[in-house]
Each structure stands twice: as C-alpha cells, then as structure tokens.
Design a protein around this motif. Structure first.
Motif, PDB file in Angstrom:
ATOM      1  N   LYS A 224       0.824  -1.200   0.000  1.00 28.36           N
ATOM      2  CA  LYS A 224       0.000   0.000   0.000  1.00 28.36           C
ATOM      3  C   LYS A 224       0.858   1.251   0.000  1.00 28.36           C
ATOM      4  O   LYS A 224       0.562   2.238  -0.678  1.00 28.36           O
ATOM      5  N   ALA A 225       1.958   1.208   0.760  1.00 31.99           N
ATOM      6  CA  ALA A 225       2.857   2.356   0.850  1.00 31.99           C
ATOM      7  C   ALA A 225       3.491   2.666  -0.502  1.00 31.99           C
ATOM      8  O   ALA A 225       3.721   3.837  -0.841  1.00 31.99           O
ATOM      9  N   ALA A 226       3.766   1.631  -1.283  1.00 29.04           N
ATOM     10  CA  ALA A 226       4.415   1.818  -2.584  1.00 29.04           C
ATOM     11  C   ALA A 226       3.526   2.577  -3.556  1.00 29.04           C
ATOM     12  O   ALA A 226       4.017   3.160  -4.532  1.00 29.04           O
ATOM     13  N   ALA A 227       2.237   2.580  -3.296  1.00 28.09           N
ATOM     14  CA  ALA A 227       1.288   3.258  -4.190  1.00 28.09           C
ATOM     15  C   ALA A 227       1.059   4.715  -3.802  1.00 28.09           C
ATOM     16  O   ALA A 227       0.316   5.437  -4.486  1.00 28.09           O
ATOM     17  N   ALA A 228       1.693   5.165  -2.728  1.00 30.90           N
ATOM     18  CA  ALA A 228       1.494   6.545  -2.260  1.00 30.90           C
ATOM     19  C   ALA A 228       1.997   7.548  -3.297  1.00 30.90           C
ATOM     20  O   ALA A 228       3.057   7.359  -3.902  1.00 30.90           O
ATOM     21  N   THR A 229       1.225   8.605  -3.509  1.00 30.85           N
ATOM     22  CA  THR A 229       1.626   9.659  -4.452  1.00 30.85           C
ATOM     23  C   THR A 229       1.647  11.035  -3.802  1.00 30.85           C
ATOM     24  O   THR A 229       1.981  12.028  -4.446  1.00 30.85           O
ATOM     25  N   SER A 230       1.300  11.091  -2.515  1.00 27.04           N
ATOM     26  CA  SER A 230       1.268  12.377  -1.816  1.00 27.04           C
ATOM     27  C   SER A 230       1.629  12.182  -0.345  1.00 27.04           C
ATOM     28  O   SER A 230       1.637  11.054   0.169  1.00 27.04           O
ATOM     29  N   ILE A 231       1.888  13.277   0.328  1.00 20.55           N
ATOM     30  CA  ILE A 231       2.171  13.223   1.760  1.00 20.55           C
ATOM     31  C   ILE A 231       0.950  12.721   2.513  1.00 20.55           C
ATOM     32  O   ILE A 231       1.070  11.960   3.480  1.00 20.55           O
ATOM     33  N   ALA A 232      -0.227  13.112   2.058  1.00 20.67           N
ATOM     34  CA  ALA A 232      -1.468  12.667   2.707  1.00 20.67           C
ATOM     35  C   ALA A 232      -1.580  11.145   2.694  1.00 20.67           C
ATOM     36  O   ALA A 232      -2.089  10.537   3.648  1.00 20.67           O
ATOM     37  N   ASP A 233      -1.093  10.512   1.634  1.00 27.04           N
ATOM     38  CA  ASP A 233      -1.140   9.047   1.533  1.00 27.04           C
ATOM     39  C   ASP A 233      -0.239   8.364   2.556  1.00 27.04           C
ATOM     40  O   ASP A 233      -0.406   7.167   2.826  1.00 27.04           O
ATOM     41  N   LEU A 234       0.717   9.109   3.098  1.00 25.42           N
ATOM     42  CA  LEU A 234       1.674   8.523   4.053  1.00 25.42           C
ATOM     43  C   LEU A 234       1.208   8.636   5.504  1.00 25.42           C
ATOM     44  O   LEU A 234       1.738   7.943   6.376  1.00 25.42           O
ATOM     45  N   LYS A 235       0.224   9.471   5.756  1.00 31.25           N
ATOM     46  CA  LYS A 235      -0.135   9.817   7.134  1.00 31.25           C
ATOM     47  C   LYS A 235      -0.577   8.629   7.984  1.00 31.25           C
ATOM     48  O   LYS A 235      -0.325   8.590   9.187  1.00 31.25           O
ATOM     49  N   LYS A 236      -1.256   7.657   7.397  1.00 33.94           N
ATOM     50  CA  LYS A 236      -1.765   6.537   8.179  1.00 33.94           C
ATOM     51  C   LYS A 236      -0.815   5.335   8.195  1.00 33.94           C
ATOM     52  O   LYS A 236      -1.145   4.284   8.743  1.00 33.94           O
ATOM     53  N   LEU A 237       0.364   5.501   7.608  1.00 31.98           N
ATOM     54  CA  LEU A 237       1.322   4.402   7.529  1.00 31.98           C
ATOM     55  C   LEU A 237       2.271   4.384   8.723  1.00 31.98           C
ATOM     56  O   LEU A 237       2.467   5.397   9.395  1.00 31.98           O
ATOM     57  N   LYS A 238       2.851   3.210   8.960  1.00 30.93           N
ATOM     58  CA  LYS A 238       3.891   3.079   9.978  1.00 30.93           C
ATOM     59  C   LYS A 238       5.217   3.369   9.295  1.00 30.93           C
ATOM     60  O   LYS A 238       5.682   2.607   8.441  1.00 30.93           O
TER      61      LYS A 238
END
Length: 294
Positions: free
Chosen positions: A157-171
């Motif tokens: 899921k993390a590899a699909a991030a395209t913005s900072i917002a996409d990272l917020k819920k990740l460890k």
C-alpha cells in the motif's frame, strides 16, 4: 542631543579595547581550542599542513561505523572510494595533508554533533546543517545538497502513495537523530508514532520484515538500498525541501574550532573549481530523479 565629551572618550576607549580583542581573537592559539573563534583567522593560521590539529602533522577525520554506500565503499573510509571518502581526502589535500597524513576515527552519528569537546578535526557522515545543531558544534560550508526519500516494498500500500497525505496513516521509520526522522514528524505528521532505529541497517531490516510500511533516508542512500540491498523495494518519492532552502550536508567541527574557517574555505574552493560536482557525478550518478511528494 550630542553626547558629553567624557561619554565620547569612554566610547572611544571601548572601541579600542574591542579592536584589540578582535585582533587577539583572530590569532588562534594551537594549545587552546576553546579560546579560538571561527570568525576569520589570519591567513597564516590556514597555512597548508600547519593547522592546529588534534595530532600535529596529521588530520583526524571521523565517521560512523559501518560506513554505508554510496558515501563510502566496502565499509572502508580510508580507501578514498565513495563520495564522502573522496570529499574528505579532497578537503585534506586543500588543507595541505596528503592521504598518508589522514587518520580515520569511528564516531557514532549522534555523538558527532552532540555537545562536548571533540576528538576529531572534522566529521563527515551525512550530517545536515541546522540551526539547532549549530548550538553544539560548528559546520563547514555545505558540500552536498540533499533531499529525503521514502522507500517501500513493491506491491505494498505504501508503494502506491503519491502524496504526503497518503503517508499519514502508515507506519514509518527512520534512523534516530536524522533529518529523515524530522521529515516524518514535521512534514508527514503520521497518525502512528514513527519507528526509530539506532542504525539504518535496523530500519532496512524492519522494512524487509514488514515491521514498518516504509522508511525514510536521504535520496542517494535510497537509490543504493533499492538497487543493491532491498531489491524488492522501490523509491516511492522524495520530499521538497522544507522552507524552500536546500538541505545541505556539512563537515562537523568542535564548537568554536579554529579550523572551521579553514575547512569551509577548502570546501568552497572544491565547489568553485568543480571538484564537488565531479565527485558527485562519479559516485552518486546512479541516483536518477524521483517523483516529488506534495
């Protein structure tokens, strides 16, 4: 209203004392590092090979252990291979010290810029220049402009991030005391507490084992990790510089070191004559661009 004559005489006397103090301060004493300043010593204090170093006639350079690629090669700082090893020897040469006059010392990353008297002349270890760190140590001019990057396992899921917002819920994870960790806490501001590691090796292991969704390192290190160490990982993207100013690595020196202006002068000369750009191309050229996370 003009000052009284006595006031003028006092001001003139104070100015004379200040000028005398400045003259004394600009002539660093070899045996008293604490009394020396970094505000511009006389030219003779930077005479090639004649600096007031930790060991007379030698230049002591520190870095962490292990020494990671692409900054160093084969975990051997003294071999002159890798960007930072090459830069260290180029600075030494500018200061008048040949390769046989350089002594390497192992110093943990966090200890290099912690308060306290140093046992090295300068440390080179991907230490970003910051106002907070300048309270405890001196920095040379920047020798490398750097950005921070996010690494995740391919297909995650993390590899699909395209913005900072996409990272917020990740460890997310990073090495302790690094700008990488600062970017997680200050820019991403994740909902989960970030994982903090003493070494990058531990962060890489955590990524391999699925203990974190992604880790943050400087961009050249990220390219090396994904190309040679965790090959089933990818660079998700890089961050823009905070505040719009480039993040730079600097050489770390003791607070108030008499060597600071000399070392900065050496770095400036290497930037001006193209040496830094040449070494960057030689050792860091594999690092192609990565998408910017906004």
């Amino acid at each position: 209203m003009y000052p009284a004559p006595r006031t003028l005489r006092r001001a003139a006397a104070a100015a004379t004392v200040a000028l005398l103090a400045t003259a004394v301060g600009c002539a660093p004493q070899p045996d008293d590092k604490a009394s020396a300043t970094s505000s511009g010593p006389a030219a003779k204090s930077c005479a090639p090979g004649k600096l007031a170093t930790e060991t007379s006639g030698k230049l002591t350079i520190a870095t962490d252990e292990p020494a990671y690629e692409p900054w160093f090669k084969d975990d051997k700082p003294a071999n002159g291979k890798g960007f930072e090893s090459a830069v260290a020897y180029a600075v030494a040469k500018q200061l008048g010290y040949g390769q046989n006059a350089v002594v390497w010392q192992s110093v943990p990353f966090n200890k290099a810029f912690a308060p306290g008297v140093k046992t090295f002349d300068f440390d080179i270890n991907q230490v970003s220049i910051s106002n907070e760190r300048k309270k405890a140590v001196d920095f040379s001019s920047g020798y490398y402009d750097v950005r921070q990057a996010v690494i995740a396992l391919k297909g995650s899921k993390a590899a699909a991030a395209t913005s900072i917002a996409d990272l917020k819920k990740l460890k997310l994870g990073a090495q302790v005391g690094t700008t990488s960790l600062d970017y997680i806490t200050d820019m991403v501001k994740p909902t989960q507490e970030p994982a903090v590691y003493a070494k990058n090796d531990q962060a890489k292991s955590a990524l391999r084992n699925g203990q974190v969704d992604a880790i943050v390192t400087d961009l050249p290190t990220a390219f090396y990790i994904t190309a040679a160490e965790v090959t089933n990982a990818k660079i998700v993207g890089q961050f823009e510089n905070q505040g719009g100013t480039p993040e730079q690595f600097g050489l770390v020196l003791d607070k108030g070191s008499a060597l600071t202006p000399c070392v900065s002068g050496a770095v400036d000369a290497l930037r001006k004559d193209g040496t830094l750009a040449r070494l960057e191309k030689q050792w860091l050229s594999d690092a192609v661009d990565a998408p910017v996370l906004k």
